[in-house]
Design an enzyme around this catalytic site. Structure first.
Site, mmCIF file in Angstrom:
data_model
loop_
_atom_site.group_PDB
_atom_site.id
_atom_site.type_symbol
_atom_site.label_atom_id
_atom_site.label_comp_id
_atom_site.label_asym_id
_atom_site.label_seq_id
_atom_site.Cartn_x
_atom_site.Cartn_y
_atom_site.Cartn_z
ATOM 1 N N ARG A 199 46.922 70.532 11.686
ATOM 2 C CA ARG A 199 46.224 70.816 10.320
ATOM 3 C C ARG A 199 44.723 70.948 10.250
ATOM 4 O O ARG A 199 44.595 71.486 9.958
ATOM 5 C CB ARG A 199 46.905 69.387 10.020
ATOM 6 C CG ARG A 199 48.341 69.997 9.535
ATOM 7 C CD ARG A 199 48.675 68.036 8.682
ATOM 8 N NE ARG A 199 47.755 66.872 9.230
ATOM 9 C CZ ARG A 199 48.693 65.555 9.126
ATOM 10 N NH1 ARG A 199 49.395 65.997 7.655
ATOM 11 N NH2 ARG A 199 47.648 64.880 9.309
ATOM 12 N N LYS A 242 58.589 60.994 24.303
ATOM 13 C CA LYS A 242 58.608 60.204 24.083
ATOM 14 C C LYS A 242 57.286 59.322 22.825
ATOM 15 O O LYS A 242 56.685 59.882 22.987
ATOM 16 C CB LYS A 242 58.954 58.813 25.165
ATOM 17 C CG LYS A 242 57.910 58.340 25.917
ATOM 18 C CD LYS A 242 58.165 57.149 26.592
ATOM 19 C CE LYS A 242 56.901 56.368 26.058
ATOM 20 N NZ LYS A 242 55.680 56.527 26.103
ATOM 21 N N ASP A 302 59.826 63.554 30.841
ATOM 22 C CA ASP A 302 59.259 60.963 31.109
ATOM 23 C C ASP A 302 58.338 61.520 32.154
ATOM 24 O O ASP A 302 59.291 61.918 33.042
ATOM 25 C CB ASP A 302 60.668 60.662 31.215
ATOM 26 C CG ASP A 302 59.576 59.394 31.567
ATOM 27 O OD1 ASP A 302 59.115 59.249 32.804
ATOM 28 O OD2 ASP A 302 61.143 58.455 31.477
ATOM 29 N N HIS A 303 57.084 61.350 31.468
ATOM 30 C CA HIS A 303 55.835 62.143 32.681
ATOM 31 C C HIS A 303 56.287 61.656 33.567
ATOM 32 O O HIS A 303 55.392 61.517 35.406
ATOM 33 C CB HIS A 303 54.893 61.974 32.454
ATOM 34 C CG HIS A 303 54.917 60.725 32.482
ATOM 35 N ND1 HIS A 303 54.199 59.926 30.809
ATOM 36 C CD2 HIS A 303 52.812 59.782 33.099
ATOM 37 C CE1 HIS A 303 53.868 58.297 31.727
ATOM 38 N NE2 HIS A 303 52.390 59.251 32.882
ATOM 39 N N LYS A 320 55.907 62.386 38.526
ATOM 40 C CA LYS A 320 55.404 62.089 39.558
ATOM 41 C C LYS A 320 55.453 62.651 40.961
ATOM 42 O O LYS A 320 57.019 62.790 41.249
ATOM 43 C CB LYS A 320 54.943 60.245 39.320
ATOM 44 C CG LYS A 320 54.466 60.072 38.070
ATOM 45 C CD LYS A 320 53.824 58.403 37.999
ATOM 46 C CE LYS A 320 53.393 58.008 36.946
ATOM 47 N NZ LYS A 320 51.690 58.222 36.742
ATOM 48 N N GLU A 336 49.933 47.076 34.977
ATOM 49 C CA GLU A 336 49.118 48.113 34.338
ATOM 50 C C GLU A 336 48.202 47.231 34.010
ATOM 51 O O GLU A 336 48.411 46.182 34.102
ATOM 52 C CB GLU A 336 48.894 49.082 32.805
ATOM 53 C CG GLU A 336 50.259 49.650 33.231
ATOM 54 C CD GLU A 336 50.400 50.745 32.223
ATOM 55 O OE1 GLU A 336 49.475 51.592 31.337
ATOM 56 O OE2 GLU A 336 51.578 50.198 30.880
ATOM 57 N N ASP A 363 58.494 51.314 25.217
ATOM 58 C CA ASP A 363 56.978 52.230 26.093
ATOM 59 C C ASP A 363 57.885 52.469 27.316
ATOM 60 O O ASP A 363 57.910 53.244 27.856
ATOM 61 C CB ASP A 363 55.882 50.993 25.179
ATOM 62 C CG ASP A 363 54.519 51.869 25.937
ATOM 63 O OD1 ASP A 363 55.165 53.217 25.312
ATOM 64 O OD2 ASP A 363 54.247 51.750 26.793
ATOM 65 N N HIS A 386 61.107 54.960 31.349
ATOM 66 C CA HIS A 386 59.685 55.179 32.286
ATOM 67 C C HIS A 386 60.982 54.149 34.222
ATOM 68 O O HIS A 386 61.050 54.802 34.651
ATOM 69 C CB HIS A 386 59.175 55.112 32.743
ATOM 70 C CG HIS A 386 57.945 55.255 31.878
ATOM 71 N ND1 HIS A 386 57.857 57.163 31.272
ATOM 72 C CD2 HIS A 386 56.761 55.000 31.098
ATOM 73 C CE1 HIS A 386 57.188 57.198 30.949
ATOM 74 N NE2 HIS A 386 56.303 56.168 30.172
ATOM 75 N N LYS A 405 51.236 44.940 30.422
ATOM 76 C CA LYS A 405 50.107 45.186 30.300
ATOM 77 C C LYS A 405 49.173 44.223 30.741
ATOM 78 O O LYS A 405 49.003 43.610 31.049
ATOM 79 C CB LYS A 405 49.500 45.367 28.491
ATOM 80 C CG LYS A 405 50.312 47.437 28.379
ATOM 81 C CD LYS A 405 49.732 47.890 28.510
ATOM 82 C CE LYS A 405 50.993 48.849 27.797
ATOM 83 N NZ LYS A 405 50.800 50.467 27.968
#
Ligand code: BG6
Length: 485
Positions: free
Chosen positions: A46, A144, A173-174, A178, A212, A231, A236, A335
């Site tokens: 935008r 996602k 889905d990254h 991988k 993580e 998430d 994943h 996390k």
């Protein structure tokens, strides 16, 4: 593999995904000579920007995310020269005709539309693409979260599906991009060694950890509406489970692979309020310490003391079919855990009988470890004799293959491969609509059971391996989490 000339339009071009992942990934492919001369990239958002202002934005993204040594050559200007910009809003008309004429000017290119925007805009953007004649032959890429439950996922898929047929929808889905995840397929299906043992007669259990060290930081706003289950697990983690558990597909054809993954998702044993308490654990981090020093808790990062969103999940999943009956798949993700480690550990059964006497020591079962990050690689733990002239003493050693040491090449980011796969028209590494919906079908009752139990997530100290209940979850079965497979 070369790709055809393409016109890639990135919606949300000045956003976080574009800056951190898409622009650097496209530059890397260009640097490696994989992008045809004619290919162009149109940024859309935008913000009113000129082409040059967008190029300056992209230049900054490269400076921030690519090592300076790779930004010295003429390739940087060549890459920036491919970029142009159109300001448009999904809810208004200005800009769309301009975009349509720029795409039409390259009628012989493959048109790709990457929706790097909030999911609420997927439907409205697709509608505009349809209205302005851009969808014909176009491919659309979405990310996602695809919904927040089954109902919203179906609605979103329908909105996109009204304009783009399924064979032109690429759901990223990254994790599937991988290197090591794709290597899992090579390992399973290009070696005669593993497949005969890949079943409940020989495998005791599987652990999948995606840990993580970072917290939610500036993404707290989004994260608080999602939580670790939506998430990480719904997408994943379940995709990793599928690649471990699926039957050998007849080929790597997109639907052959996706059919097999779908069967796994459909075979997952349901978890609901009957078994939720024994097979799931949800946690939330409190203040603690990471490698860099003291770190705040989730609620402090969020700036609210009331959130019950989970930042950690452990689940004992089971695949109810002949191959996997009785073999638990323990999943955990969180996390602010002790370190950043993602790996799949396939634990084989113990030998049926020991021919050694007590002085030889215990015989540890074999383990195959597929390490996604960091230090991508594959390790196979074997028992051997400790060297020396004494009696036989047994010891556990890894056959250790680190990709970095073995290949000495830069490990490409998942997005590098996935974006070019869209141009190639190869959907193998993208989620099909029914897969996404099947994953939600398994996740929804878990979320519902948590909601109705009204128990707050269990606290864990940042920098640890999660709540003690997660350790109890696996130890109840006489097993332990493997911290460094
Ligand atoms: C994303 C999640 O999909 O994956 C993030 O939304 C998470 O919360 C990230 O941090 C992890 O990806 P990677 O590639 O860093 O393991």
């Amino acid at each position: 593999i070369p790709v055809a000339p393409f016109t890639l339009t990135v919606f949300g071009a000045t956003g976080d995904l574009s800056r951190r992942k898409l622009i650097p990934a496209l530059f890397h492919r260009d640097l490696d000579g994989q992008i045809p001369d004619e290919a162009t990239i149109i940024g859309v958002s935008r913000r009113p920007l000129s082409d040059d202002e967008f190029r300056a934005f992209a230049r900054q993204a490269l400076n921030d995310h690519i090592p300076a040594a790779e930004l010295q050559g003429p390739e940087v200007d060549r890459f920036l020269g491919r970029l142009s910009y159109v300001a448009a809003d999904a809810g208004a008309e200005p800009g769309w005709s301009e975009l349509a004429s720029r795409v039409a000017a390259q009628a012989d290119h493959v048109p790709v539309y990457y929706l790097a925007t909030a999911p609420a805009l997927f439907g409205p953007i697709c509608e505009k693409l349809g209205k302005y004649g851009l969808a014909e032959n176009g491919r659309v890429v979405i990310e996602k979260p695809i919904g927040k439950d089954l109902k919203s996922a179906i609605a979103l898929n329908q909105q996109v599906g009204r304009i783009f047929p399924e064979d032109r929808v690429y759901r990223i889905d990254h994790y599937l991009g991988k290197e090591t995840v794709q290597n899992l397929m090579a390992l399973r299906f290009a070696n005669a060694l593993f497949e005969p043992l890949w079943n409940n007669a020989h495998i005791d259990h599987v652990q999948i950890t995606v840990a993580e060290a970072l917290g939610v930081e500036e993404r707290a706003g989004y994260y608080d509406t999602a939580g670790a289950m939506r998430d990480m697990v719904q997408n994943h983690m379940l995709q990793l489970l599928c690649l471990v558990a699926m039957e050998p597909p007849s080929s790597l054809d997109a639907d052959a692979v996706r059919d097999e993954k779908l069967k796994v998702l459909r075979a997952l044993k349901p978890i609901d309020d009957h078994n939720m308490a024994t097979v799931t654990v949800r946690g939330q981090y409190r203040a603690g310490a990471s490698a860099g020093g003291a770190v705040p808790g989730y609620l402090e990062e969020l700036g609210s003391s009331r959130s019950q969103t989970e930042t950690f999940v452990a689940v004992k999943a089971e695949v109810e079919n002949w191959r996997w009956a009785g073999v638990p798949f323990y999943l955990r993700t969180g996390k602010r855990l002790a370190s950043r480690v993602s790996e799949i550990v396939v634990n084989f059964r113990p030998v049926p009988h020991s021919v050694f006497d007590d002085t030889a020591g215990p015989i540890d079962p074999n383990r195959l470890v597929i390490r996604l990050q960091p230090d991508e690689g594959v390790k196979l733990w074997l028992m051997i004799k400790d060297p020396g002239p004494g009696g036989i003493r047994l010891t556990h050693v890894p056959l250790d293959m680190s990709f970095a040491k073995a290949f000495k090449v830069r490990n490409p980011d998942a997005y590098e491969r996935l974006i070019l796969d869209v141009v190639r028209g190869n959907q193998t590494l993208f989620m099909r609509r029914d897969e996404v919906e099947a994953a939600w079908r398994w996740v929804d009752p878990i979320l519902e059971a948590w909601r109705s139990a009204k128990e707050p997530p269990r606290p864990y100290t940042a920098g640890t391996w999660g709540p003690s209940a997660a350790i109890a979850l696996i130890e109840r079965d006489g097993r332990t989490w493997l911290e460094d497979g």
